[in-house]
Design an enzyme around this catalytic site. Sequence first.
Site, short mmCIF file in Angstrom:
data_model
loop_
_atom_site.label_atom_id
_atom_site.label_comp_id
_atom_site.label_asym_id
_atom_site.label_seq_id
_atom_site.Cartn_x
_atom_site.Cartn_y
_atom_site.Cartn_z
N LYS A 187 90.28 56.38 70.14
CA LYS A 187 90.02 57.68 69.50
C LYS A 187 88.81 58.29 70.16
CE LYS A 187 87.53 59.44 66.06
NZ LYS A 187 87.25 60.79 66.57
N GLY A 245 78.79 53.24 62.35
CA GLY A 245 78.94 51.88 62.87
C GLY A 245 78.96 50.84 61.76
N GLU A 262 78.04 49.69 69.32
CA GLU A 262 77.00 50.25 70.20
C GLU A 262 76.46 51.48 69.49
OE1 GLU A 262 76.44 48.57 72.97
OE2 GLU A 262 78.25 47.36 72.94
N CYS A 296 71.60 57.95 73.75
CA CYS A 296 71.22 56.90 72.81
C CYS A 296 70.01 56.11 73.26
CB CYS A 296 72.39 55.95 72.58
SG CYS A 296 73.03 55.24 74.10
N GLU A 393 66.34 59.15 64.75
CA GLU A 393 66.95 59.61 65.99
C GLU A 393 67.25 61.10 65.89
OE1 GLU A 393 70.97 58.24 66.85
OE2 GLU A 393 70.38 57.89 68.92
P1 NAD Z 1 79.29 59.47 65.06
O1 NAD Z 1 79.02 58.11 64.54
O2 NAD Z 1 79.19 60.62 64.15
O3 NAD Z 1 80.76 59.53 65.67
C1 NAD Z 1 81.19 58.60 66.65
C2 NAD Z 1 82.70 58.54 66.58
O4 NAD Z 1 83.08 58.01 65.32
C3 NAD Z 1 83.39 59.88 66.70
O5 NAD Z 1 84.58 59.74 67.45
C4 NAD Z 1 83.70 60.22 65.26
O6 NAD Z 1 84.80 61.09 65.10
C5 NAD Z 1 84.00 58.84 64.70
N1 NAD Z 1 83.85 58.73 63.26
C6 NAD Z 1 83.09 59.46 62.43
N2 NAD Z 1 83.26 59.05 61.15
C7 NAD Z 1 84.15 58.02 61.18
C8 NAD Z 1 84.74 57.20 60.19
N3 NAD Z 1 84.46 57.36 58.90
N4 NAD Z 1 85.63 56.25 60.58
C9 NAD Z 1 85.92 56.10 61.89
N5 NAD Z 1 85.41 56.87 62.87
C10 NAD Z 1 84.53 57.81 62.52
O7 NAD Z 1 78.35 59.65 66.33
P2 NAD Z 1 78.24 60.92 67.30
O8 NAD Z 1 77.46 61.97 66.61
O9 NAD Z 1 79.58 61.26 67.85
O10 NAD Z 1 77.40 60.31 68.51
C11 NAD Z 1 76.02 60.22 68.52
C12 NAD Z 1 75.56 58.83 68.15
O11 NAD Z 1 76.14 57.87 69.03
C13 NAD Z 1 74.06 58.65 68.28
O12 NAD Z 1 73.58 57.93 67.19
C14 NAD Z 1 73.92 57.84 69.57
O13 NAD Z 1 72.73 57.11 69.66
C15 NAD Z 1 75.12 56.97 69.49
N6 NAD Z 1 75.48 56.45 70.82
C16 NAD Z 1 75.23 55.12 71.08
C17 NAD Z 1 75.52 54.61 72.35
C18 NAD Z 1 75.22 53.17 72.71
O14 NAD Z 1 75.69 52.71 73.75
N7 NAD Z 1 74.46 52.44 71.92
C19 NAD Z 1 76.07 55.45 73.32
C20 NAD Z 1 76.29 56.78 73.00
C21 NAD Z 1 76.01 57.28 71.74
#
Ligand code: NAD
Length: 490
Positions: A187, A245, A262, A296, A393
Amino acid sequence: MPLVTLLDPATAFLSQNPIPMTIAGRAHTGAAGIGDVFDPATGEVIARVSLANATDVDTAVKAAHAAFPAWAALPVRERAVKIQRFADLLQKNFEVLAQLESLDVGKAIAAARGFDVPFGIACFRYFADLSVNIARDVPLPIAGIEARQHRAPYGVCGFIFPWNFPLTLLCWGIGPALAAGNTVVIKVSEVTPLASLYLAKLAHEAGLPPGVLNVLVGTGAACGQPIAEHPLVKRMSFTGSTTVGKLIGEICGRRLIPAKLELGGKGAAVIFDDVDVGATAAKLASALSLNTGQNCCMATRWFVQENIHDAFVSAVSAELARIKIGPGLDESTQMGPLASAEHRERVRGYYRKGLDGGARAIPAENPFISGNGYFVRPHLLSGTDDNICFREEVFGPTAFVVKFRDEDEAVRRVNAVPYGLANSIWTSDLVRADRVATQLVAGNNWINAHNVFSYGLPYGGVNLSGVGGGVNSPEAYLDYLRPTTIARPL
Ligand code: NAD
């Protein structure tokens, strides 16, 4: 400077209404309607994509499940050849992928060409090569028992990705899983799905068997959660916020399937007084503007030793003021807009709360540029460690700058946040750098550089930044193989 002209395949791809997903190698129209994708530089709709719900997830997972036995049974070398052919086709489509990624996320085209696309493609090659060089069966030298450890792929692996580095993170995630012989259901973010959807189309053209790689777009609740909950999904990988997460971790915990998480970060840069102030300021200004701070592993808290603090802030402010802001598709742009209107409001909200909490903005002027695009100038905040922008963050081009007196104090304050993703230590004393690096609690501690990535260099987080293995290393490949001990008493 005029914007890069989109290549014909990119224009044709964007003109589909809606752009379909890919299940079992075929274009698939989802049951959850259609979503708009916006150009972050203008706020205009650039594409419409089909959206998935739990029914589409079920179709995709069943397709991946059906494809698994044949994909897993391929000799490792043959599977590696197929993955290399896929990487070859991605390489042929390099510029289309770079243009879609730049347009969709708003990132500078130079960055998409210089990092996102080539580094993503290289991931498939790295894990294809690795797979032919790592033994699947390891004899165990145990007295009185003939034994070996056998490693086999899990089956269908589920992946959920965020919007900030959509293409690269997808490659990091699925590269080891595919090379190990698993099939994948992905996804991608509904905010920035374009290059990933294009990649899915190429996977089929490159000859990956139908069902091996399936890409869906949808909201987290409608499409992400059903992947984690699907009984045929044997392993999950999630990249995104710590909040979501935890939710994915809970689902996987209830189902007792392994999860690789992650997550977010609140990294630091520790700058000692023996650095070359100008050179260090230039490197950290560049790190701050990378992907408009939506990164991130960004250095978001800068600890500057007190006797160079003012000189450093002044040098870095001059560097930040020089950064050329513009649309991602402008060749001269160094920093594009934020990726979405919603995210701009989040970053603006943090900025306001930071100031309300007593922080001082450097420069003092409002960094949010009015207009339809989601532009913001890179900036600094200074204040105390209890400020919200020091602790949480923000995910924008902003760093919180504080002074420190000595090494022990710096280590203590860096470690005082619950995240543990990436820090950097800046000093000409490499013995000290190493000493500090070993004391900072994080998955990655870099010396005299920030954002150090290479295949073979493990990348992952601890504490609120992640759990379950990380990416980019031989360990990440082994994570996608389940071990079986086979033993016979002699
Ligand atoms: P997010 O957690 O809002 O969304 C990530 C993904 O999860 C998206 O595809 C979203 O649609 C999906 N999602 C949202 N709610 C969900 C649910 N209830 N069930 C299943 N899936 C769901 O994060 P974001 O705003 O898209 O990305 C930014 C975040 O990602 C920041 O916190 C950043 O630090 C982190 N990030 C971490 C890494 C790493 O390698 N550690 C890399 C990139 C981004």
